[in-house]
Design an enzyme around this catalytic site. Structure first.
Site, short mmCIF file in Angstrom:
data_model
loop_
_atom_site.label_atom_id
_atom_site.label_comp_id
_atom_site.label_asym_id
_atom_site.label_seq_id
_atom_site.Cartn_x
_atom_site.Cartn_y
_atom_site.Cartn_z
N TYR A 154 0.71 -1.11 0.11
CA TYR A 154 0.09 -0.15 0.02
C TYR A 154 0.86 1.21 -0.15
CZ TYR A 154 -2.76 3.76 1.42
OH TYR A 154 -3.69 4.96 1.84
N LYS A 158 1.17 4.41 -2.96
CA LYS A 158 1.17 5.91 -2.64
C LYS A 158 2.42 6.86 -2.84
CE LYS A 158 -3.14 5.71 -1.59
NZ LYS A 158 -4.24 6.40 -2.34
#
Length: 264
Positions: A154, A158
């Site tokens: 994750y 980002k």
């Protein structure tokens, strides 16, 4: 800015959380909406937004694939209006150690956050550039500044989105198309439940209000700002991240995101 009535805003990940709040702000400013999410809650969100008094078209679609992004792009085209604002907010998280994660779920995080996002921006962005106007808001994260121990995939996605946003903004600087990166911190949404992180310290901690985050992001978008970190605590965290060794950041993140750090 003039009267934005009948201009069109497109919002992905709009069924709840920051995406829904961004869509509400656009609706309150008179923008017609095309919204998408991979959950059937998108229809409920559409009803909420229509009550504000604008036209809303909603599509339940998996934006983790190029095909899904293409289907949604056609859905937007069928509206018959140019896209004035694209809010690329769809995202997915996943907790636990990378090697303990289901690989398909991990790849779905990459495909939702990266593949689907850039596929949609490529299509809509080309239309905006050809027209010489448009605004794009990409939801990155302060997580992109920090090696995400127990959220490795994750945080990596980002970091990609943060970097991509700045690069795309520079490429489009003379075209009439602006790009803004919204970088929230931990926000009170369904993210941590969906990422199976309710037993972590960050999952149980006090979080930012998605309405406040959305307002900060939308205001920055309208001012053509390159990026906005929502909340002073998050601003401080990004400053510290820029001067802290990556190994230290990874260790700090582990304390927040390790499974079982807070018992339900």
């Amino acid at each position: 800015m003039g009267n934005p009535q009948n201009q069109l805003a497109v919002v992905t990940g709009a069924s709840s959380g920051i995406g829904l709040e961004l869509a509400k702000i656009a609706a309150e400013k008179g923008y017609d909406l095309v919204i998408a999410a991979d959950e059937d809650d998108i229809d409920l969100a559409a009803e909420i937004l229509r009550s504000i008094g604008v036209s809303v078209d909603a599509m339940q679609v998996d934006l983790s694939t190029k095909e899904g992004a293409a289907d949604f792009a056609r859905f937007i085209t069928d509206k018959g209006q140019p896209v004035d604002i694209l809010i690329a907010n769809a995202g997915r998280g996943l907790g636990k150690s990378f090697l303990d994660q289901d690989l398909n779920q991990a790849l779905d995080v990459v495909d939702t956050n990266v593949t689907g996002t850039i596929a949609l921006i490529h299509t809509v962005g080309n239309d905006m550039r050809a027209r010489g106007s448009g605004k794009i808001l990409i939801t990155g994260s302060i997580a992109g500044f920090i090696p995400g121990t127990y959220q490795a995939v994750y945080n990596g996605t980002k970091a990609f989105l943060n970097s991509f946003s700045f690069a795309l903004r520079h490429e489009l600087k003379d075209t009439g198309v602006s790009v803004t990166c919204l970088m929230p911190g931990a926000t009170e949404t369904r993210f941590f439940e969906r990422a199976d992180m309710l037993d972590t310290e960050v999952g149980q901690s006090e979080k930012d209000d998605p309405a406040d985050v959305a307002k900060a992001g939308f205001d920055a978008l309208m001012k053509n700002e390159g990026d906005i970190v929502a909340g002073w605590k998050n601003k401080l965290q990004t400053v510290m991240a820029n001067v802290t060794p990556a190994g230290v950041l990874a260790e700090q993140h582990a304390k927040m995101a390790a499974p079982g750090t807070t018992k339900r």
